[in-house]
Write an enzyme that holds these catalytic residues in place. Structure first.
Site, PDB file in Angstrom:
ATOM      1  N   LYS A   1       0.884  -1.177   0.000  1.00  0.00           N
ATOM      2  CA  LYS A   1       0.000   0.000   0.000  1.00  0.00           C
ATOM      3  C   LYS A   1       0.915   1.218   0.000  1.00  0.00           C
ATOM      4  O   LYS A   1       1.653   1.458   0.955  1.00  0.00           O
ATOM      5  CB  LYS A   1      -0.912   0.006   1.227  1.00  0.00           C
TER       6      LYS A   1
ATOM      7  N   GLY B   1      -8.140   9.207   9.689  1.00  0.00           N
ATOM      8  CA  GLY B   1      -8.481   9.280  11.111  1.00  0.00           C
ATOM      9  C   GLY B   1      -9.496  10.343  11.470  1.00  0.00           C
ATOM     10  O   GLY B   1      -9.800  10.539  12.643  1.00  0.00           O
TER      11      GLY B   1
ATOM     12  N   ALA C   1      -9.567   5.798   4.072  1.00  0.00           N
ATOM     13  CA  ALA C   1      -9.402   6.958   4.966  1.00  0.00           C
ATOM     14  C   ALA C   1     -10.677   7.779   5.104  1.00  0.00           C
ATOM     15  O   ALA C   1     -11.366   8.066   4.127  1.00  0.00           O
ATOM     16  CB  ALA C   1      -8.274   7.874   4.519  1.00  0.00           C
ATOM     17  N   GLY C   2     -10.934   8.146   6.348  1.00  0.00           N
ATOM     18  CA  GLY C   2     -11.995   9.104   6.658  1.00  0.00           C
ATOM     19  C   GLY C   2     -13.346   8.507   7.005  1.00  0.00           C
ATOM     20  O   GLY C   2     -14.187   9.171   7.586  1.00  0.00           O
TER      21      GLY C   2
ATOM     22  N   ASN D   1      -9.688   1.725   9.387  1.00  0.00           N
ATOM     23  CA  ASN D   1      -8.826   1.430  10.546  1.00  0.00           C
ATOM     24  C   ASN D   1      -9.290   2.205  11.778  1.00  0.00           C
ATOM     25  O   ASN D   1      -9.805   1.616  12.729  1.00  0.00           O
ATOM     26  CB  ASN D   1      -7.357   1.731  10.241  1.00  0.00           C
TER      27      ASN D   1
END
Lengths: 255, 372
Positions: free
Chosen positions: A95, A156, A182-183, A204
């Site tokens: 990644k 995050g 993300a987000g 995550n």
């Protein structure tokens, strides 16, 4: 079923390994998510240590490891981290993550494209984290990336699909899988992304930083499944006006 | 060109003080609700008016910390290379006139320290010296960094401010971060504490962030020594310092530390400006609310009880088992220390306490080759 670089995944939820309170909880959470592709920051691996607790837990799970280059600020640093991951973990998957911007961790499009070209040439399976820029995604695709991973919002941030309209364009134009990375902060955001037609989502923080990561992972797994099912079933077109299910002029239709 | 130092010098600190002490409860409420809190919000949060809101601040700070850093704490340890100092500072145990035994570690002694530190599990080390450019200058530091790089994946410096070309060489040698604390941002008060030596040069110290930023230093640490001057004003200047650095040198990461004055040998300082535990919590929370992504660091100057609790509120980086004397890990000798620490637990015990709070101590989060 999702096919990515000739590998088939039954789950369209990809997960991460950072921010957990301990490696055991991380492993239980990943298992609960059903995820089969799990990303891991190369900088978190202690190369001097004979065994790494996080890596040991991951290697016991039935998942494909996706080492990431998080922390790299230039293409050269990312290429270095990718080569290291290939040596250490014996994988071609990477990644690609390059974010010199330390406040919002936004990806550097120029360095990302440079690194992608180099890594593809070296035989890596490259999944680049990138801005939700339809042109950049096409360029990354042309460079030979196995997928594109546009962001929904800053890493995050849990702000959801701030880039919704651009993600739609990317999905429309892409000929490689599109993974929103993300987000995404809520299962409903993940479902919304899947309804747009993206191939997978990578989550995550929303799972790892929650009060109950295992339960949250299950919630995301259900949402991803529901969103994908809705997309495949064909969502109705939204309209500003009411559309009567029994139109007033139906009597004009020939019997 | 020193845009960050210039901007700080343009601040009217009397004006800041008046503004801080005139904040009302409604300013605090507004700061707590702000989507992107600015300097005026920070001033409200460190003002006396915020004291009744400490729980709300803690809740918001804890939530922001979890979101951005998860349930983790980065661990580091200071390695004192020397207690030699060519400055006269009235609050420090290393001050030149203080009759303590002076020591500069040799290569063998540095390696002995490295081995002892590795055994404790640390991978991130902060190299600390007194400020003595001639005997503990660039050459010595480069040699120490080269010696230590094979042992540790993350090396930071807390030494005298250096020139831009010195920093460039240190980066090439393998330095990942530099912490330079202004001590106090109040020029006149600064002069009262720094009586002799090159540390008297307030501007050279203030311009360090610019020199580091221009060099692309991966991590830059700022802070004030809490207790030298009005902590609310100094901390507002620290917050502003971090904010302008972020805007100007956006490729670097920033950390803010909260050193409170500690007792030390020969100190003549009367601790009249000291902030209480509650006020320190208020300050930590204010920084976290203003800078959700900035590393907030806490040393062993604080007590175990205090450290264990604030680990959940906003602190994301912590030292443990620290010795503040050169050679202290391989063979402890309290006579050489800079100040006495409050949390003297072994690293394993600090780690266990963090795990009890649901926080994973992170010993390794750096890749040799880049520092993210």
């Amino acid at each position: 079923m999702l096919t990515l670089a000739q590998t088939t995944f039954s789950s369209r939820l990809f997960t991460g390994t950072g921010k957990f309170a301990n490696p055991q909880l991380m492993a239980r959470t990943i298992a609960a998510s059903g995820s089969e592709l799990v990303t891991l920051a190369m900088k978190r691996l202690d190369l001097r240590s004979a065994s790494d607790a996080t890596l040991a837990q991951l290697q016991a799970l039935p998942v494909t490891l996706l080492p990431n280059t998080s922390g790299a600020r230039t293409a050269d640093e990312a290429v270095y981290a990718a080569r290291l991951s290939r040596e250490l973990l014996e994988t071609r998957w990477v990644k690609l993550e390059i974010h010199p911007d330390q406040r919002y961790l936004l990806p550097d499009p120029i360095e990302t494209l440079r690194a992608a070209e180099k890594l593809v040439a070296e035989g890596f399976i490259v999944l680049p984290y990138c801005s939700a820029d339809p042109v950049l995604c096409k360029r990354l695709e042309e460079a030979g990336c196995a997928a594109v991973m546009p962001l929904g919002a800053p890493i995050g941030s849990n702000r959801g699909l701030l880039t919704r309209d651009f993600i739609s364009m990317i999905v429309e134009q892409a000929s490689v899988p599109v993974v929103v990375d993300a987000g995404i902060g809520k299962p409903s955001d993940a479902a919304a992304a899947m309804e747009l037609g993206v191939d997978a989502v990578l989550i995550n923080s929303a799972i790892a930083a929650s009060a109950n990561p295992v339960a949250m992972a299950e919630a995301f797994a259900s949402a991803v499944q529901a969103g994908r099912q809705a997309y495949e079933a064909g969502l109705g077109v939204s309209s500003q006006q009411a559309q009567a299910s029994s139109p007033l002029t139906a009597f004009l239709e020939p019997l | 060109m020193t845009p960050v130092a210039d901007a700080l010098n343009n601040q009217d600190q009397d004006d800041l003080r008046l503004s801080i002490y005139s904040k009302k409860a409604m300013d605090v409420v507004s700061a707590l609700q702000a989507d992107k809190p600015g300097l005026h919000d920070f001033m409200a949060l460190v003002s006396p008016a915020a004291e009744p809101f400490i729980e709300s601040m803690a809740q918001r700070a804890a939530s922001l910390t979890r979101r951005h850093f998860g349930h983790t704490m980065q661990m580091f340890v200071p390695l004192y290379l020397s207690n030699l100092c060519a400055n006269e500072c009235t609050y420090c145990g290393f001050t030149m006139s203080n009759r303590i035994k002076r020591k500069v570690l040799s290569s063998d002694e540095i390696e002995a320290e490295a081995l002892a530190i590795r055994q404790m599990g640390f991978n991130s080390v902060l190299l600390v010296t007194g400020e003595h450019e001639t005997k503990v200058g660039l050459e010595y530091l480069i040699a120490a960094v080269r010696l230590l790089k094979p042992y540790f994946s993350h090396l930071m410096l807390e030494v005298q401010p250096m020139s831009e070309s010195d920093y460039a060489q240190l980066i090439r040698a393998g330095v990942d971060g530099v912490l330079v604390y202004q001590e106090t941002y109040h020029r006149r008060t600064y002069a009262d504490y720094h009586l002799r030596g090159s540390k008297q040069d307030f501007d050279w110290r203030l311009q360090t962030g610019d020199r580091l930023g221009r060099n692309g230093m991966a991590k830059i640490g700022v802070g004030a020594l809490l207790g030298l001057s009005d902590w609310r004003v100094d901390s507002t200047m620290t917050a502003l310092h971090a904010r302008i650095l972020q805007q100007t040198y956006w490729r670097s990461r920033y950390s803010v530390a909260f050193p409170r004055l500690r007792p030390c040998a020969g100190s003549v300082h009367e601790q009249q400006q000291m902030l209480s535990d509650k006020q320190l919590v208020q300050l930590i929370c204010a920084h976290r609310i203003m800078h959700p992504q900035v590393e907030l660091s806490l040393s062993t100057r604080e007590s175990p009880h205090f450290r264990d609790h604030v680990s959940q509120l906003g602190i994301t980086s912590m030292s443990a088992a620290s010795q503040t004397q050169p050679g202290g890990y391989a063979s402890a000798n309290g006579a050489l220390e800079q100040f006495s620490t409050e949390d003297n637990r072994p690293a394993s015990q600090v780690a266990a306490a963090l795990l009890d709070k649901g926080i994973e101590p992170v010993w390794h989060d750096w890749l040799h080759g880049f520092s993210g």
